[in-house]
Write an enzyme that holds these catalytic residues in place. Structure first.
Site, PDB file in Angstrom:
ATOM      1  N   LYS A 261       0.833  -1.194   0.000  1.00 32.98           N
ATOM      2  CA  LYS A 261       0.000   0.000   0.000  1.00 32.98           C
ATOM      3  C   LYS A 261       0.874   1.253   0.000  1.00 32.98           C
ATOM      4  O   LYS A 261       1.985   1.241   0.541  1.00 32.98           O
ATOM      5  CB  LYS A 261      -0.882   0.049   1.256  1.00 32.98           C
ATOM      6  CG  LYS A 261      -1.971  -0.978   1.346  1.00 32.98           C
ATOM      7  CD  LYS A 261      -2.748  -0.784   2.642  1.00 32.98           C
ATOM      8  CE  LYS A 261      -3.840  -1.832   2.802  1.00 32.98           C
ATOM      9  NZ  LYS A 261      -4.929  -1.638   1.826  1.00 32.98           N
ATOM     10  N   ARG A 335     -10.340 -11.305   2.012  1.00 38.63           N
ATOM     11  CA  ARG A 335     -11.207 -12.350   1.460  1.00 38.63           C
ATOM     12  C   ARG A 335     -10.587 -13.739   1.606  1.00 38.63           C
ATOM     13  O   ARG A 335     -11.306 -14.730   1.652  1.00 38.63           O
ATOM     14  CB  ARG A 335     -11.533 -12.034   0.000  1.00 38.63           C
ATOM     15  CG  ARG A 335     -10.362 -12.102  -0.950  1.00 38.63           C
ATOM     16  CD  ARG A 335     -10.617 -11.351  -2.247  1.00 38.63           C
ATOM     17  NE  ARG A 335     -10.661  -9.908  -2.037  1.00 38.63           N
ATOM     18  CZ  ARG A 335     -10.908  -9.020  -2.995  1.00 38.63           C
ATOM     19  NH1 ARG A 335     -11.138  -9.433  -4.242  1.00 38.63           N
ATOM     20  NH2 ARG A 335     -10.937  -7.734  -2.723  1.00 38.63           N
TER      21      ARG A 335
END
Length: 492
Positions: A261, A335
């Site tokens: 990120k 996920r």
């Protein structure tokens, strides 16, 4: 490192020992309700040198929720202040806003006595006041909130229900706001154990070799010095009407892994376990709510870090149950851990309903902003129940489509699935994430709450305080307390 947290302060309520005669003699500040009509409060609090009606007219006060008018009153030959607070239509939303406004007006005071309106959703008044008084600081921190809030009058059951909701929400905020220098997966598991001990819940933690089948959790956590784990909390009332599984994303810090990120995007990533926090906090209050359903809470805990042992883009992992996944983006890690939890729930727990909660995608925040959670569901009654619970609790959801046409985006050339759109287009990112999770639900009634937007706040507003918001706790408690979910519990 001392951490000071005042979840809902020393909030107490009721008129026990006071017979409704008035606020405590040492009350620093008193708040009295008024609506669009006449002032609802008894006269003893309003011995003002200026007629109250004239004061309200001077301030052009209309009794709207969030409106607060300061009134000077006579006390023991001196002058004290009374706050008149607007109650609007007495709805839950109005009284939640009113409670928050009064608590913020009392910031820095030692104590606040709040006269409860004779009508309306008074539990929401308690929620609003106590949650607006929440603070979490390290060291000297911010300005202190009001030290104590006492509620005078009202139905004790409703007031206790409001307090229970506020305390559970504050617990979630505490977990979310704790720095990741403290908050490892093991720390989060320890907090869950403490909650279980204090709330009469069963608890189990998988860690180390016990995680052998949980390939997603292991893969996400393998790059961190802090090992991953899976937490299970269990609540079983007498003669449960159904079994609901709650699954929460518990990423205690998210660097993005090797798909790193940018710095700005990483600053708030201590909050990436907000879904797991919501599950733990909701479980803590089920007994107080006398929820008539069996509930199992699963929190998949890992730190998504960078090292020589971190998973790589292009790796293929095996999720719980044997499904293989090609990891094209290590920043789509939530996920992967949730897929393990969902697959385990289907294979081993036999639930009637499965609900997962996660700060899953920036795409959900782009689509809906910070005031709405994204809801995906395969069952109409489940979706309706969650939406109704969210509206009642002040945590709104917006239903999003599970577009089957987009499922082909997740096809992989080398595995059963890819964890993101194989073209890396970035389109429909929240939908693609939901479709990925759906693959692991076994066709059971399932809802996915993507709370990336409302899970954290940049500033104080109403009952929301800067930092972790505890979003999801209130709506889950309302849904679970109604057995089937669609109708909110009055006063909850």
């Amino acid at each position: 490192m001392p951490i000071e947290t005042t979840p809902v302060l020393t909030g107490s309520h009721g008129v026990a020992g006071r017979d409704g005669a008035g606020p405590a003699p040492d009350a620093d500040l008193v708040a009295v309700p008024f609506g669009p009509g006449p002032v609802l409060a008894p006269a003893p609090w309003l011995e003002s040198p200026v007629p109250v009606d004239a004061l309200l007219a001077h301030h052009e006060a209309k009794g709207e929720p969030g409106e607060v008018v300061e009134v000077p009153t006579v006390r023991d030959g001196g002058v004290r202040r009374v706050l008149l607070y607007g109650t609007g239509d007495g709805s839950a939303a109005a009284l939640r806003k009113a409670g928050a406004a009064v608590a913020r007006r009392a910031k820095g005071r030692a104590s606040l006595s709040v006269v409860v309106p004779s009508e309306g959703e008074t539990a929401a008044l308690v929620e609003g006041a106590l949650l607006a008084a929440y603070t979490f600081t390290i060291g000297n921190g911010r300005t202190k909130p009001v030290g104590e809030i006492v509620f005078l009058g009202g139905d004790e059951r409703d007031l206790k229900r409001g307090e229970a909701v506020a305390r559970a929400t504050a617990l979630a905020r505490d977990l979310v706001n704790t720095p990741s220098s403290v908050k490892t997966p093991a720390w989060l598991a320890d907090q869950a154990k403490a909650v279980a001990s204090g709330s009469g819940l069963g608890v189990r933690v998988w860690e180390g070799p016990e995680l052998g089948e949980f390939g997603g959790i292991r893969a996400v956590g393998q790059g961190s010095i802090s090992p991953p784990c899976l937490v299970q909390l269990s609540y079983t009332p007498e003669n449960p009407r159904a079994h609901v599984v709650l699954a929460g994303k518990g990423i205690t810090f998210d660097t993005g892994g090797l798909s790193l990120k940018p710095t700005e995007g990483m600053k708030t990533m201590k909050t990436d376990m907000a879904g797991g926090a919501a599950v733990i906090a909701a479980m803590s209050a089920l007994a107080a709510f006398e929820a008539p359903v069996r509930v199992t809470g699963l929190v998949a805990c890992a730190e998504n870090s960078i090292s020589g042992s971190a998973q790589r883009p292009g790796d293929v992992i095996t999720q719980y149950g044997g499904r293989t996944v090609e990891v094209l983006n290590t920043d789509a890690e939530g996920r992967l851990v949730l897929a393990d939890a969902l697959a385990y729930a289907h294979a081993e727990l036999d639930p009637d309903v499965v609900i997962d909660v996660a700060t899953l995608t920036g795409a959900a925040k782009v689509a809906l902003g910070v005031n709405l959670g994204a809801l995906y569901a395969t069952d109409e009654s489940l979706a309706a129940g969650l939406i109704a619970a969210g509206e009642a609790g002040g945590e709104r959801l917006w239903r999003m489509p599970l577009v089957e046409d987009y499922r082909a985006m997740l096809d992989s050339d080398v595995a059963d699935l890819a964890n993101v759109d194989r073209t890396m287009s970035g389109a429909a990112g929240s939908i693609a994430a939901a479709l990925f999770l759906q693959e692991f639900t076994g066709g059971r009634p399932w809802a996915h709450l993507d709370i990336a937007g409302p899970a954290r706040a940049a500033s104080d507003e109403g009952e929301i305080t800067k930092g972790g918001t505890g979003f999801g706790v209130r709506l889950l408690l309302r849904y679970l307390a109604t057995a089937s979910g669609p109708a909110p519990v009055r006063g909850a």
